[in-house]
Design a protein around this motif. Sequence first.
Motif, PDB file in Angstrom:
ATOM      1  N   SER A 350       0.603  -1.357  -0.012  1.00  0.00           N
ATOM      2  CA  SER A 350       0.095   0.465   0.021  1.00  0.00           C
ATOM      3  C   SER A 350       0.931   1.389   0.014  1.00  0.00           C
ATOM      4  N   SER A 351       2.147   1.283   0.828  1.00  0.00           N
ATOM      5  CA  SER A 351       3.516   2.328   0.519  1.00  0.00           C
ATOM      6  C   SER A 351       4.164   2.077  -0.972  1.00  0.00           C
ATOM      7  N   VAL A 352       4.132   1.455  -1.484  1.00  0.00           N
ATOM      8  CA  VAL A 352       4.545   1.133  -3.196  1.00  0.00           C
ATOM      9  C   VAL A 352       4.076   2.540  -3.879  1.00  0.00           C
ATOM     10  N   ASP A 353       4.003   3.440  -4.967  1.00  0.00           N
ATOM     11  CA  ASP A 353       4.208   4.174  -5.345  1.00  0.00           C
ATOM     12  C   ASP A 353       4.541   3.246  -6.531  1.00  0.00           C
ATOM     13  N   TYR A 354       3.373   3.094  -7.951  1.00  0.00           N
ATOM     14  CA  TYR A 354       2.827   2.666  -9.075  1.00  0.00           C
ATOM     15  C   TYR A 354       2.561   3.641  -9.785  1.00  0.00           C
ATOM     16  N   ARG A 355       3.586   3.595 -11.095  1.00  0.00           N
ATOM     17  CA  ARG A 355       3.232   4.162 -12.303  1.00  0.00           C
ATOM     18  C   ARG A 355       2.918   3.956 -13.464  1.00  0.00           C
ATOM     19  N   LEU A 356       2.656   4.919 -14.473  1.00  0.00           N
ATOM     20  CA  LEU A 356       2.031   4.319 -15.783  1.00  0.00           C
ATOM     21  C   LEU A 356       2.167   5.779 -16.738  1.00  0.00           C
ATOM     22  N   GLY A 357       2.518   4.978 -17.812  1.00  0.00           N
ATOM     23  CA  GLY A 357       2.422   6.438 -18.533  1.00  0.00           C
ATOM     24  C   GLY A 357       2.988   6.212 -20.434  1.00  0.00           C
ATOM     25  N   GLY A 358       2.748   7.285 -21.324  1.00  0.00           N
ATOM     26  CA  GLY A 358       2.792   6.945 -22.760  1.00  0.00           C
ATOM     27  C   GLY A 358       3.488   7.671 -23.511  1.00  0.00           C
ATOM     28  N   ILE A 359       4.524   7.608 -24.215  1.00  0.00           N
ATOM     29  CA  ILE A 359       5.662   8.541 -25.107  1.00  0.00           C
ATOM     30  C   ILE A 359       4.649   8.292 -26.467  1.00  0.00           C
ATOM     31  N   TYR A 360       4.921   9.258 -27.145  1.00  0.00           N
ATOM     32  CA  TYR A 360       5.007   9.818 -29.247  1.00  0.00           C
ATOM     33  C   TYR A 360       5.262  10.557 -29.222  1.00  0.00           C
ATOM     34  N   ASP A 361       7.074  10.227 -29.929  1.00  0.00           N
ATOM     35  CA  ASP A 361       7.915  10.745 -30.439  1.00  0.00           C
ATOM     36  C   ASP A 361       8.015  11.201 -32.293  1.00  0.00           C
ATOM     37  N   GLU A 362       7.727  12.400 -32.481  1.00  0.00           N
ATOM     38  CA  GLU A 362       7.975  12.668 -34.036  1.00  0.00           C
ATOM     39  C   GLU A 362       9.877  12.722 -33.978  1.00  0.00           C
ATOM     40  N   THR A 363      10.933  11.690 -34.499  1.00  0.00           N
ATOM     41  CA  THR A 363      12.134  11.791 -34.128  1.00  0.00           C
ATOM     42  C   THR A 363      13.186  13.457 -35.555  1.00  0.00           C
ATOM     43  N   TYR A 364      14.257  13.648 -35.003  1.00  0.00           N
ATOM     44  CA  TYR A 364      14.305  14.393 -35.618  1.00  0.00           C
ATOM     45  C   TYR A 364      15.145  14.112 -37.308  1.00  0.00           C
ATOM     46  N   MET A 365      14.380  12.792 -37.698  1.00  0.00           N
ATOM     47  CA  MET A 365      14.960  11.365 -38.387  1.00  0.00           C
ATOM     48  C   MET A 365      14.293  11.521 -40.099  1.00  0.00           C
ATOM     49  N   VAL A 366      14.108  11.557 -41.121  1.00  0.00           N
ATOM     50  CA  VAL A 366      13.833  11.275 -41.703  1.00  0.00           C
ATOM     51  C   VAL A 366      14.645  10.506 -42.542  1.00  0.00           C
ATOM     52  N   VAL A 367      14.284   9.164 -43.078  1.00  0.00           N
ATOM     53  CA  VAL A 367      15.278   8.478 -43.773  1.00  0.00           C
ATOM     54  C   VAL A 367      13.893   7.528 -44.919  1.00  0.00           C
ATOM     55  N   ASN A 368      14.799   7.674 -45.969  1.00  0.00           N
ATOM     56  CA  ASN A 368      14.377   7.349 -47.395  1.00  0.00           C
ATOM     57  C   ASN A 368      12.880   7.854 -47.447  1.00  0.00           C
ATOM     58  N   ASN A 369      12.647   9.095 -47.279  1.00  0.00           N
ATOM     59  CA  ASN A 369      11.846   9.588 -47.360  1.00  0.00           C
ATOM     60  C   ASN A 369      10.681   9.729 -46.396  1.00  0.00           C
ATOM     61  N   THR A 370      11.136   8.816 -45.349  1.00  0.00           N
ATOM     62  CA  THR A 370      10.199   8.172 -44.107  1.00  0.00           C
ATOM     63  C   THR A 370      10.006   9.333 -42.681  1.00  0.00           C
ATOM     64  N   ARG A 371       9.475  10.423 -41.927  1.00  0.00           N
ATOM     65  CA  ARG A 371       9.933  10.161 -41.042  1.00  0.00           C
ATOM     66  C   ARG A 371       9.246   9.391 -39.832  1.00  0.00           C
ATOM     67  N   ILE A 372      10.789   9.110 -39.184  1.00  0.00           N
ATOM     68  CA  ILE A 372      10.493   8.081 -37.980  1.00  0.00           C
ATOM     69  C   ILE A 372      10.026   8.451 -37.003  1.00  0.00           C
TER      70      ILE A 372
END
Length: 436
Positions: A350-372
Motif C-alpha cells: 500500500s506504500s508502494v508508488d505505482y507508475r504508468l505512462g505513454g510516449i509519442y515521439d516524432e524524431t529528428y530523422m527522415v530516412v528514405n523519405n519516411t519520418r521516423i
Amino acid sequence: MIKYTRFFITLLFAVIAFAAHSQSTATTSSPYSRYGIGDIDPQLMPQNSAMGGIGVATNKFGYFNNINIINPASYGAINLTTIDIGLYANFLTLNQTGVSSQKNSNFRLSHVAFAIPVSKRSALSFGLLPYSERGYNFKNSVKGTGSSPADTNITNYTYSGDGGLSKAYIGYGFGIGKHLLLGGNVSYIFGTLKDISTTEIPDLVGTINSKIEQSNAISGLNYDYGVQYSFDFSETKHLVLGYSASTGSKLNSQSSFIVSQYFTDVNGNQDVPLDSIINRQDAKTKIKLPQTNRFGISFQSDGKFLVGADYTMSKWSGLTGINKGLQDSKTFNVGGQYTPNIASLRNYFSSVDYRLGGIYDETYMVVNNTRIKRYAVTAGLGLPLRPNNGSFYKINISAEVGKRGSLVNGLVKENYINIHLGFTLNDRWFQKYKFD
C-alpha cells in the motif's frame, strides 16, 4: 562527522564513475544512432521515466525529494540532501523486410546526481549522465566488383559507429514567494563520435581492403533554465505549470579523417594496416545545438496521486557543423503515479508508488523519405525502504516498451525494452542541530 564522511565517500564513487563513463564506448546498437549526434538521452531519473517521461511540471512526488534535471526550477522544492544513482539496460530487436531479425542488449551506468539544500527554498544540484549515444554495425554485400561482367566475387561494405556524449552539470533552483520556482543549469558536454566504413572482397586472394574512419571530438558548455508555478487548491492538492529550455549553444568540434589499407587473414580478421593514404586532422569548428522548449502541467494530491503531461519541441533543423538535413522533433509525454496509502505500516504494497505512462515521439530523422517515429508505454514502481535515523530510501524501477521506425521503404523497425534501476536517498546531512 559520520554523515560528512559518508558524503565524501559517495562523492568519491561518483568521481570514479565519472571517469569510467567518460571513457566508455557505445551502449546502444541502433542503426538510427548514426544520424545527428546519436540517440539523445532523455536525461530523466527512473521515477520520471516510469511516468512516460514527464518532468517539466514536477518536483516532489508525494513527500519524497527527487532530482529533476530537465527543469532546474524544481531544485527549489528540495529540502533534504538527495542522492540518485542508477543503472540502465536496453534489449533491442531489429527487423527488416527480407532480413533475419537481430537481437542486442546493452548495460551501463545511467546517472549519478546530487542535490543539497542551501536554504529553506533553494538547493544546489550536480551530477553526470549521458547526453547522446552512437552504436551501430551493418553490412551490405554486392555481387561483382564492376571490373568485369563475369566477375562473381562478393564485395562487403560494412558501416559501424560508436561513442557518445556525456553531460556533467551543476545547477541551482530557488523559490520566490510561495508559488514560484526558478532555476538554471550550466553543463559541460563532452565526448567523441566515431564512424567507420570498410570495403572488403573476402574471396579474392591478395586483394587490398580499405577503411575510412572519421571521428569528432566534441566539447563545450550548454545552458538550461526553467520555471514552475503552483496553484494550491488546498494544503495537499496542487496544480503546477512548468516551462524549461535548453539554449542553442555552440560546442567545439575537432574532426579527424583517416583512410587506410589492409589485408585480412584466413579467418576474415583485419591485419595491421599497410599504410594510411589519408591522415588528416581538420581545424576546430563549431556545432550549434538546437534550441529546445519544454512545456508541462501536473496535478498532485500529496502522498496519493500525481498526473501530468509534457510537450517538447527541438529545432534540430538548425543543427550546424555535423550531419545536416535533420528535422525539428516533437515529443508528447503523459503519465502519473498512485500510492494507495503512503503511511501504511502493516501492508507494504500500500506504500508502494505505482507508475504508468505513454510516449509519442516524432524524431529528428527522415530516412528514405519516411519520418521516423517512436511509440512507447512505460510502467514502474517506487519501493520505499525502512527509514533509518532520519534517512529515507527508495528503489525506483521503470520499464519502457516501445518501437521505432517501420518496415516500409527498406527501413528498420526496432522493438525495444529499456529498464532503469535507481536508488534514491533523502537525508539531513548538513543540518545544524540545536539543543536546549
